[in-house]
Design a protein around this motif. Structure first.
Motif, PDB file in Angstrom:
ATOM      1  N   LYS A 223       0.841  -1.201   0.000  1.00 14.81           N
ATOM      2  CA  LYS A 223       0.000   0.000   0.000  1.00 14.81           C
ATOM      3  C   LYS A 223       0.874   1.249   0.000  1.00 14.81           C
ATOM      4  N   SER A 226       2.146   1.883  -3.389  1.00 14.15           N
ATOM      5  CA  SER A 226       1.058   2.376  -4.234  1.00 14.15           C
ATOM      6  C   SER A 226       0.884   3.876  -4.004  1.00 14.15           C
ATOM      7  N   ASP A 263      -9.875  -3.534  -3.112  1.00 17.88           N
ATOM      8  CA  ASP A 263      -8.441  -3.380  -3.385  1.00 17.88           C
ATOM      9  C   ASP A 263      -8.169  -3.281  -4.880  1.00 17.88           C
ATOM     10  N   PHE A 267      -6.510  -0.139  -6.774  1.00 16.42           N
ATOM     11  CA  PHE A 267      -5.365  -0.373  -7.644  1.00 16.42           C
ATOM     12  C   PHE A 267      -5.615   0.196  -9.044  1.00 16.42           C
ATOM     13  N   MET A 270      -4.776   3.693  -9.207  1.00 16.16           N
ATOM     14  CA  MET A 270      -3.330   3.875  -9.352  1.00 16.16           C
ATOM     15  C   MET A 270      -2.896   3.691 -10.804  1.00 16.16           C
TER      16      MET A 270
ATOM     17  N   VAL B 115       4.376  -2.541  -9.193  1.00  8.65           N
ATOM     18  CA  VAL B 115       3.134  -2.560  -9.973  1.00  8.65           C
ATOM     19  C   VAL B 115       2.800  -3.988 -10.394  1.00  8.65           C
ATOM     20  N   ALA B 118       1.386  -5.780  -7.517  1.00  6.31           N
ATOM     21  CA  ALA B 118      -0.013  -5.429  -7.318  1.00  6.31           C
ATOM     22  C   ALA B 118      -0.890  -6.175  -8.330  1.00  6.31           C
ATOM     23  N   VAL B 122      -4.078  -8.552  -7.796  1.00  4.44           N
ATOM     24  CA  VAL B 122      -5.359  -8.381  -8.479  1.00  4.44           C
ATOM     25  C   VAL B 122      -5.803  -9.707  -9.095  1.00  4.44           C
TER      26      VAL B 122
END
Lengths: 286, 321, 408
Positions: A223, A226, A263, A267, A270, B115, B118, B122
């Motif tokens: 986080k 991010s 989430d 994201f 972002m 990224v 992340a 996801v």
């Protein structure tokens, strides 16, 4: 409308914690160009120490926090000396892999020392404030205040003090700063120590308000990064704005769109920022 | 002599891999070698983006999941032949990775890593929550092995499947070798060494980086399809960030940017936990230490070290250089 | 040429090494090895470790009482246990190791659905008998696997009974918050909803939380605005405890029902007893001292003495597996013919040593799906602890037919 305000209030608390983590990451990145990915897990170690001191040793919370921040200080310096410094001149990828390795070590050590069960740092703040239809627990209120205080202190320190000036100089132009007589290794130590202390503060807040458990630190580090990507790498105002935006976005997403995918939605925000402004909301063109 | 030695060693290893199931009576080891070969494919893919191009991607396991679910769903939901599903899965994964890679490659270095990490999360969240398609955490059962070949080779037999995986692993290794020797491979290495310089020389850097990422996804997709139809059950657990870190570890341990380093690393990643049989907390600590120590002390991985040791030994034994 | 000779030497060496690896240990006489695959470390260890301990304990008890008499031979049990870390690949590897290398034919434990499902997908083809414990994913017993049995009932068997119970308590509009990414909770909820709708109730929203989420205020704020009659919380204890605390903090004072199976200690780490007052937990009866038989009380005391901690409520699922196996071996008169042993388990009655309170189907412990059923219970938090209030009427015969109808 009340619901929107309540959700913003919900998101501000966790957003503040994101800011504290992101501030630590962004200063380390600004000075050393290192993505200190282990920051979250090492901070959680501090949170566990506070829990241990408070529940097993009966220490008052404030003292325990100071002790844990001291531990964070020492750990931060040790990590920089033993792990990051040897790869400082190698390709930045190596430093990142070292950071990943440190994260695994910290997570494993936390698991081994403190177990897999979640822990909650006890406080006796139980009352709830109600303003109209809005609710805010006493604990959250103090955490928001404390976060704001820490952010303010940190900003003032960086902007006004002589050391802060040296930190900014080093971040802007490393060679010029060295030529002007900035003591790099002292500043490096200081920055690691400062970010570790902020991290421990964030961990204590998480531990008091929610819980510390395996994986929480890693999640916070993700986080935090991010937030950096959102706000702009190395930027202090970017970390503050980005953190609050991320926290509030998550709450609004869970409240109005989908709790399962909150989430993912945060994201996506972002990613959109990345596509439109690759340097982040408040970052400068490099 | 040295030049002749490498292909000989490769042939010997291949012969050993072909002979192994005939000599190993305890089938458990056949399974481990089979899994290690699947991980070899994963590690080759990781090596293309991480080792050759210098971008650490932390989503290899997520992409493996895309391949595994793609192949599984095509064969179970749409009733495609397993062969066709497995063949098309890497291409679906590669296509998917274009959408991951394009935004991720807008940032460099560490932030690319974050990224992609992340993105792995996801993928994991979507696999968990899109239950009408993936059955979420409960997972998908009874994934079939490929149909018998010419009515002769029955892939329900683990050894037959072993040879299938071996074939794919060899083909993928050969592909990696070709890529390394090609002009694309040289450009990727140039990007790793100095991206700005490569860009200044007029190289469309982002195209090459995207190619590397998509290629690595192709490998992950192939590995995922092979995994799903071997184990017969998939759930998101196998495709999380922790497994992506294993892929990185395999490349680092074996030898970044080399052809056979990732093979070595893949075997280490599969066999180490089976032999150590240690608690999760110690596994994390050991793997973390391995990563840190390997990066600091042997940034080029174990393979070059082994190579040096081999040459030293060869000199001792009096072989001409 | 020289290098070729070296290579052939090398490969001979490698083959020798391979042969060494494959050498299997000689089987000891009159010793019967049983294997446990369970989550011994990692997040599933809360369920897995007590199960593995229970198997060890049962094996020791059986050995102390003279072992297992099969025909004229007496066998003592030896337990080998491996950690599956709740991971499907690790679970598969652990079982392959037990079957291929350790030559084990009896697999016990299995607390968590991921690893268990992976093993279930190939166990049909193996010469082995598999007994599943706490793993509640329904599909494990809907495939008609002849050598697989499970002591814990699927979650929707309990969800059905819970739906009827909540309907009787009066609320009409219920808001649900839970781990809706986890199969067993979704199945519980589906069965609950179907049963609840029969008496005119509706579920007005289903909000999800992840395993690591601890801030439920966004979901609860949304629920508060919908003004439900009651809240249903389904998920692991650790996040669920925060739902109970934060719902009150947000001023959501409706009745709260749950399916969490958490202990008092686990809840009190997060919420105060006052905040928990009146919360219902609707779950399989499992091991609670108040509802326990003398066997259960003895189990609890022995477990504490042996391991220095209290057993988890689900630990006896694995304990009971060992006694099921013991009686089946004695009835089948063989320790090698797994088909006959599986048949003996399928036709077995509930062993007298069983801790859980099983409801037999047609007089037998396991139904045609290999599934056993326990009673379900309603528990309520009163003055700092869970109090067993009443049995939830549940119909294993009816549910067994439903489970059979799901078989592909």
């Amino acid at each position: 409308m009340v619901e929107v305000l309540q959700q913003i209030l919900n998101g501000l608390t966790i957003g503040g914690v994101y800011v504290l983590i992101a501030l630590g990451l962004t200063t380390v990145f600004g000075i050393l160009g290192i993505s200190h990915f282990a920051h979250g897990s090492i901070s959680m170690f501090g949170g566990y120490v506070v829990f241990y001191l408070v529940t097993q040793q009966g220490m008052p919370l404030a003292f325990a926090c100071l002790a844990a921040m001291g531990a964070g200080f020492v750990l931060g310096i040790a990590v920089e000396r033993l792990a990051y410094r040897p790869v400082r001149d190698a390709s930045p990828i190596n430093a990142f892999i070292v950071a990943l390795g440190l994260t695994m070590i910290a997570e494993g050590a936390n698991l081994q020392l403190f177990g897999a069960d979640q822990i909650v740092i006890p406080t006796n703040l139980q009352s709830v404030f109600r303003i109209g239809a809005l609710t805010l627990t006493e604990l959250r209120f103090y955490i928001i205040l404390l976060t704001a205080g820490l952010i303010l202190a940190m900003t003032l320190y960086i902007q006004r003090s002589k050391t802060g000036y040296a930190i900014r100089a080093l971040a802007q132009n490393r060679n010029a700063a060295i030529l002007m007589g900035v003591n790099v290794s002292r500043i490096t130590m200081l920055v690691f120590a400062m970010s570790s202390m902020l991290g421990v503060a964030a961990a204590v807040m998480i531990g008091a308000l929610f819980a510390i458990a395996p994986g929480v630190g890693e999640g916070l580090a993700i986080k935090g990064f991010s937030v950096l990507i959102l706000g702009g790498l190395g930027s202090i105002p970017g970390a503050i704005v980005g953190g609050l935006i991320l926290g509030v976005t998550e709450a609004l997403a869970a409240g109005f769109l989908s709790s399962a995918y909150k989430d993912v939605i945060a994201f996506l925000v972002m990613i959109i920022v990345l596509l439109v402004r690759p340097q982040g909301l408040l970052g400068k063109h490099s | 002599m040295k030049r002749a030695l490498v292909p000989l060693a490769v042939l010997a290893l291949l012969a050993l891999a072909i002979a192994a199931p005939q000599y190993i009576t305890v089938r458990y080891y056949v399974q481990l070698i089979l899994l290690a070969m699947i991980w070899t494919i994963m590690a080759h893919g990781q090596n293309i983006i991480q080792g050759m191009t210098g971008y650490v991607s932390i989503t290899q396991a997520g992409l493996m999941g895309v391949g595994a679910y793609a192949s599984t769903l095509l064969s179970i939901r749409l009733g495609w032949p397993v062969w066709a599903s497995m063949a098309i899965a890497p291409f679906i994964t590669a296509l998917f990775s274009v959408f991951v890679g394009y935004p991720s490659l807008r940032v460099k270095g560490h932030y690319f890593a974050i990224v992609t990490l992340a993105f792995n999360m996801v993928i994991f969240i979507v696999l968990m929550n899109f239950t009408s398609l993936t059955r979420g955490e409960a997972g998908i059962f009874n994934i079939q092995r490929p149909e018998p070949l010419f009515g002769l080779v029955d892939f329900d037999d683990r050894v037959a499947y072993y040879y299938l995986v071996l074939t794919v692993a060899v083909v993928m290794t050969a592909l990696t070798w070709l890529l390394m020797r090609s002009s694309i491979g040289r450009t990727l290495r140039a990007i790793r060494q100095n991206e700005n310089l490569a860009s200044a020389c007029g190289v469309a850097v982002w195209k090459y980086k995207l190619f590397a990422f998509v290629a690595s996804a192709f490998y992950a997709g192939a590995a995922g399809a092979l995994y799903a139809h071997y184990i017969g059950f998939i759930n998101p657990e196998t495709f999380g960030v922790a497994q992506s870190l294993d892929a990185i570890l395999a490349v680092i341990l074996g030898g970044t940017g080399t052809l056979f380093g990732p093979v070595l690393g893949a075997f280490a990643v599969v066999f180490l936990p089976e032999y150590l049989r240690i608690a999760e907390s110690f596994r994390l600590i050991v793997y973390g230490l391995l990563l840190v120590v390997a990066t600091i002390l042997m940034p080029r991985g174990a393979l070059p070290l082994l190579g040096r040791a081999w040459h030293a030994a060869a000199r001792r034994l009096g072989f001409p250089k | 040429m020289k290098s070729f000779r070296t290579l052939s030497k090398l490969s001979a060496l490698a083959l020798a090494a391979g042969a060494l690896l494959t050498a299997s240990p000689a089987a000891a006489q009159r010793e019967l090895v049983i294997g446990v695959t369970d989550a011994l470390t990692g997040p599933g260890a809360v369920f897995g470790l007590p199960q593995a301990n229970s198997v060890q304990m049962a094996a020791r008890e059986i050995n102390a009482a003279g072992g297992i008499r099969v025909g004229t031979t007496t066998y003592n049990l030896r337990v080998i246990q491996y950690d599956d870390k709740t991971n499907p690949t690790e679970g598969t590897n652990a079982v392959r190791r037990l079957l291929d290398r350790d030559n084990v034919k009896f697999l016990l434990g299995f607390c968590c659905s991921g690893a268990t499902s992976a093993v279930a997908s190939f166990i049909r083809r193996e010469d082995a008998v598999m007994l599943v414990g706490n793993a509640a994913e329904r599909a494990i017993t809907t495939q008609g696997i002849p050598n697989l049995f499970r002591t814990r009932p699927p979650a929707d068997y309990t969800g059905q009974a819970a739906g009827a119970f909540v309907a009787r308590q009066g609320p009409r509009r219920i808001a649900v918050i839970g781990s809706l990414e986890v199969g067993l909770y979704v199945q519980y909820l589906d069965a609950f909803e179907k049963e609840f709708a029969k008496s005119g109730g509706t579920i007005i929203t289903k909000e999800a939380f992840g395993l690591r989420d601890r801030d439920m205020t966004p979901q609860l704020t949304k629920i508060r605005a919908l003004q439900p009659d009651a809240l249903l919380v389904i998920g692991y204890v650790e996040p669920a405890a925060f739902v109970y605390r934060q719902s009150l903090e947000l001023g959501l004072t409706v009745p709260r029902f749950g399916f969490t199976s958490g202990s008092e200690e686990q809840f009190l780490r997060v919420v105060t007893s006052a905040q928990m007052e009146g919360v219902w937990d609707l779950k399989p009866t499992e091991l609670t001292l108040e509802s326990a038989s003398p066997v259960g009380v003895r189990f609890d005391a022995n477990y504490r003495a042996a391991f220095g901690s209290s057993p988890s409520p689900s630990a006896p699922y694995a304990y009971d597996q060992v006694y099921v196996l013991k009686h089946a071996l004695e009835r089948a008169g063989t320790v090698t013919d797994t088909r006959r042993i599986a048949d003996a388990i399928r036709t077995a009655t509930v062993p007298p040593e069983a801790v859980m309170r099983y409801l037999p189907v047609g007089g037998q412990m396991f139904d045609e799906n290999g599934q056993a059923y326990t009673s379900n219970g309603a528990f309520q938090w009163r003055n700092g602890r869970w109090v067993f209030v009443e049995d939830l009427p549940s119909d294993p015969v009816d549910y067994s037919k439903f489970l059979r109808s799901l078989r592909q």
